[in-house]
Design a protein around this motif. Sequence first.
Motif, short mmCIF file in Angstrom:
data_model
loop_
_atom_site.label_atom_id
_atom_site.label_comp_id
_atom_site.label_asym_id
_atom_site.label_seq_id
_atom_site.Cartn_x
_atom_site.Cartn_y
_atom_site.Cartn_z
N ALA A 1 0.81 -1.22 0.00
CA ALA A 1 0.00 0.00 0.00
C ALA A 1 0.84 1.27 0.00
O ALA A 1 0.36 2.33 -0.40
N ALA A 2 2.10 1.20 0.42
CA ALA A 2 2.97 2.39 0.40
C ALA A 2 3.43 2.73 -1.01
O ALA A 2 3.96 3.82 -1.25
N ASP A 3 3.23 1.82 -1.97
CA ASP A 3 3.71 2.02 -3.35
C ASP A 3 2.68 2.66 -4.28
O ASP A 3 3.00 2.98 -5.41
N PHE A 4 1.44 2.82 -3.81
CA PHE A 4 0.41 3.40 -4.68
C PHE A 4 -0.65 4.09 -3.85
O PHE A 4 -0.76 3.86 -2.64
N SER A 5 -1.43 4.95 -4.51
CA SER A 5 -2.54 5.62 -3.84
C SER A 5 -3.63 5.95 -4.84
O SER A 5 -3.44 5.82 -6.05
N GLY A 6 -4.77 6.37 -4.31
CA GLY A 6 -5.84 6.85 -5.16
C GLY A 6 -6.93 5.85 -5.47
O GLY A 6 -7.88 6.18 -6.16
N VAL A 7 -6.80 4.61 -4.98
CA VAL A 7 -7.82 3.60 -5.28
C VAL A 7 -8.90 3.68 -4.20
O VAL A 7 -8.65 3.38 -3.03
N PRO A 8 -10.10 4.10 -4.58
CA PRO A 8 -11.17 4.19 -3.59
C PRO A 8 -11.67 2.79 -3.21
O PRO A 8 -11.45 1.82 -3.93
N SER A 9 -12.36 2.69 -2.07
CA SER A 9 -12.91 1.40 -1.67
C SER A 9 -14.13 1.04 -2.51
O SER A 9 -14.50 -0.14 -2.59
N ASP A 10 -14.74 2.03 -3.14
CA ASP A 10 -15.85 1.77 -4.05
C ASP A 10 -16.09 2.97 -4.95
O ASP A 10 -15.56 4.05 -4.70
N VAL A 11 -16.85 2.74 -6.02
CA VAL A 11 -17.32 3.82 -6.88
C VAL A 11 -18.84 3.72 -6.93
O VAL A 11 -19.39 2.62 -6.96
N THR A 12 -19.49 4.87 -6.91
CA THR A 12 -20.95 4.89 -6.90
C THR A 12 -21.46 5.57 -8.16
O THR A 12 -21.00 6.67 -8.51
N PHE A 13 -22.37 4.90 -8.83
CA PHE A 13 -23.02 5.42 -10.03
C PHE A 13 -24.42 5.87 -9.64
O PHE A 13 -25.18 5.11 -9.06
N ALA A 14 -24.75 7.11 -9.96
CA ALA A 14 -26.11 7.59 -9.76
C ALA A 14 -26.99 6.96 -10.84
O ALA A 14 -26.49 6.46 -11.85
#
Length: 103
Positions: A35-48
């Motif tokens: 996890a120290a090698d990357f960032s920006g991945v959300p735990s989920d994405v929500t579509f309206a």
Amino acid sequence: MSEGSTVTVTVSLSAVPEREVTVPLSATGLGGADAADFSGVPSDVTFAADETSQQFVFTAIGDSVDDDNESVRLSFGTLPAGVTAAAPCRRRCDRTTTCRRWR
């Protein structure tokens, strides 16, 4: 992709949802990546309702370690009822940021 670079990741639905849909995501470090090698991945994405595309920015964090074999696998968690995953689409981005589609 080289360390310190970013890439925009798009998650798409093939059909227009009639209700809000939340798709869980996970990121798994491979080849020594953590996890120290990357960032920006959300735990989920929500579509309206009526939305078919969501994006997030993935960053490969730069460090002083030469780690050519590191990679990150992005995947879906347990999908909500009525949502199924298409065949995996994999892209390998090497240190020169050249991306190739895997089948």
